[in-house]
Design an enzyme around this catalytic site. Structure first.
Site, PDB file in Angstrom:
ATOM      1  N   ASP A  17      66.125  37.258  37.947  1.00 53.45           N
ATOM      2  CA  ASP A  17      66.755  36.704  36.739  1.00 53.45           C
ATOM      3  C   ASP A  17      67.443  37.846  36.010  1.00 53.45           C
ATOM      4  OD1 ASP A  17      67.295  34.949  34.520  1.00 53.45           O
ATOM      5  OD2 ASP A  17      65.586  35.799  33.478  1.00 53.45           O
ATOM      6  N   SER A  18      68.236  37.517  35.018  1.00 56.91           N
ATOM      7  CA  SER A  18      68.866  38.540  34.187  1.00 56.91           C
ATOM      8  C   SER A  18      67.833  39.299  33.356  1.00 56.91           C
ATOM      9  CB  SER A  18      69.870  37.885  33.246  1.00 56.91           C
ATOM     10  OG  SER A  18      69.212  36.899  32.476  1.00 56.91           O
ATOM     11  N   CYS A  80      67.763  31.933  37.620  1.00 56.97           N
ATOM     12  CA  CYS A  80      68.674  32.120  36.489  1.00 56.97           C
ATOM     13  C   CYS A  80      69.858  31.193  36.738  1.00 56.97           C
ATOM     14  CB  CYS A  80      69.135  33.578  36.454  1.00 56.97           C
ATOM     15  SG  CYS A  80      70.428  33.915  35.247  1.00 56.97           S
ATOM     16  N   GLU A 161      64.298  34.697  22.329  1.00 56.70           N
ATOM     17  CA  GLU A 161      63.837  36.063  22.623  1.00 56.70           C
ATOM     18  C   GLU A 161      63.261  36.742  21.382  1.00 56.70           C
ATOM     19  OE1 GLU A 161      67.173  37.940  24.519  1.00 56.70           O
ATOM     20  OE2 GLU A 161      66.664  37.036  26.443  1.00 56.70           O
ATOM     21  N   CYS A 193      68.997  26.437  31.473  1.00 55.69           N
ATOM     22  CA  CYS A 193      68.819  27.855  31.153  1.00 55.69           C
ATOM     23  C   CYS A 193      67.314  28.104  31.191  1.00 55.69           C
ATOM     24  CB  CYS A 193      69.371  28.174  29.770  1.00 55.69           C
ATOM     25  SG  CYS A 193      68.978  29.862  29.260  1.00 55.69           S
ATOM     26  N   HIS A 195      65.375  29.986  29.673  1.00 51.84           N
ATOM     27  CA  HIS A 195      64.643  30.179  28.412  1.00 51.84           C
ATOM     28  C   HIS A 195      64.217  28.845  27.781  1.00 51.84           C
ATOM     29  CE1 HIS A 195      66.336  34.163  28.652  1.00 51.84           C
ATOM     30  NE2 HIS A 195      65.931  34.519  27.454  1.00 51.84           N
TER      31      HIS A 195
HETATM   32  N1  DGL Z   1      68.463  33.418  32.457  1.00 46.06           N
HETATM   33  C1  DGL Z   1      69.766  33.024  31.986  1.00 46.06           C
HETATM   34  C2  DGL Z   1      70.103  31.617  32.492  1.00 46.06           C
HETATM   35  O1  DGL Z   1      69.257  30.870  32.949  1.00 46.06           O
HETATM   36  C3  DGL Z   1      69.882  33.070  30.474  1.00 46.06           C
HETATM   37  C4  DGL Z   1      69.860  34.453  29.889  1.00 46.06           C
HETATM   38  C5  DGL Z   1      71.128  35.247  30.106  1.00 46.06           C
HETATM   39  O2  DGL Z   1      72.208  34.867  29.612  1.00 46.06           O
HETATM   40  O3  DGL Z   1      71.028  36.268  30.771  1.00 46.06           O
HETATM   41  O4  DGL Z   1      71.253  31.237  32.445  1.00 46.06           O
END
Ligand code: DGL
Length: 276
Positions: A17-18, A80, A161, A193, A195
């Site tokens: 993931d990011s 992600c 976050e 997403c 999150h």
């Molecule tokens: N994990 C990213 C997603 O699911 C969201 C966070 C980011 O923008 O890096 O799109």
């Protein structure tokens, strides 16, 4: 971080993931497949992916796949949505037969096609995910008459976050997004997403049962299980808990403290710079 290669089913599942948002998906995988060893990579040096170009995300994704392949991962899960939108096809090509690749989009699109044929469905995600139009393209390809209403909701990510959820601030921001004309008249809302599972209860409270809020983590975890089972790659049952590893490309104590809200327990993050 190089290890000697364990055979087939004993190899770990790689998840990336990011940042640490993908831990919501890692958690669903760990719950469904408790015997699997996970190698998680959060590219905290380059987040947010939602604001990055497709080319940049593709370059990061390839680098991360190198790390996960060096760990002999049998399956790579792109946990992600932004990275799945930008780099899923490229990652599949790059990884080839070395590992199975699963992204966030195809499993959920199939689920929406089965459950919501002929109905209006909303989607919220990052600018990258929504701007790529990939969900709409794949849903349209199903030809099931699902009418997708998508809206980028970037402010929800830093809000979560920073720990602003289940409170007045998040209630107000969530309401302004969900009141948006683009999301009216929907039967279900897809959380595109990683999150957003954390604010699912607040979204359900907003809708009061009028709209189903879909958290894709379990659908994606089920796909991981199916993919491994089909190839006879499920890890054998063991009595001791598997030793997961959680790597980040940029370590801060605050990332480590936040792992609890995403994974359900605080985990130790190991620093692994992507470019050295
Ligand atoms: N994990 C990213 C997603 O699911 C969201 C966070 C980011 O923008 O890096 O799109």
């Amino acid at each position: 971080m190089t290890t000697s290669a364990p055979a087939g089913a004993a190899r770990p599942i790689g998840i990336f993931d990011s940042g640490i948002g993908g831990l919501t998906v890692a958690r669903a995988v760990a719950q469904r497949l408790p015997h699997e060893r996970l190698v998680y990579f959060g590219d905290t040096a380059h987040l947010p992916y939602g604001e990055k170009s497709t080319a940049a995300i593709q370059a990061y994704a390839v680098k991360i796949c190198d790390v996960l392949l060096r760990q002999h991962c049998k399956l790579i899960l792109i946990a992600c949505n932004s990275a799945s939108a930008a780099a899923y096809e490229l990652v599949r090509e790059y990884v080839g037969s070395k590992a199975v690749v699963v992204g966030m989009i195809d499993p959920v699109v199939a689920h929406v096609g089965q459950q919501y044929a002929g109905r209006p469905v909303g989607l919220i995600g990052t600018k990258q995910t929504v701007g790529s139009n990939i969900y709409r393209k794949k849903i349209d390809q199903l030809d099931q008459g699902v009418d997708l209403h998508a809206l980028a909701t970037p402010l929800l990510i830093p809000m979560i976050e920073e720990g602003f959820f289940n409170g007045r601030v998040s209630e107000e921001i969530i309401r302004s997004y969900l009141d948006h004309p683009a999301l009216q008249g929907i039967d279900a809302l897809l959380l595109a997403c990683t999150h957003f599972p954390l604010i699912k209860p607040e979204m359900e409270a907003y809708y009061q049962g009028r709209v189903t809020v879909l958290d894709p983590s379990d659908v994606v975890a089920a796909t991981v299980a199916e993919q491994l089972a089909t190839r006879q790659l499920l890890a054998p049952a063991i009595e001791v808990a598997p030793a997961h590893h959680f790597y980040v490309s940029d370590f801060t104590r605050s990332f480590e403290e936040s792992t609890r809200i995403f994974f359900g327990q605080e985990v130790q993050l190991e620093h692994y710079p992507l470019w050295e």
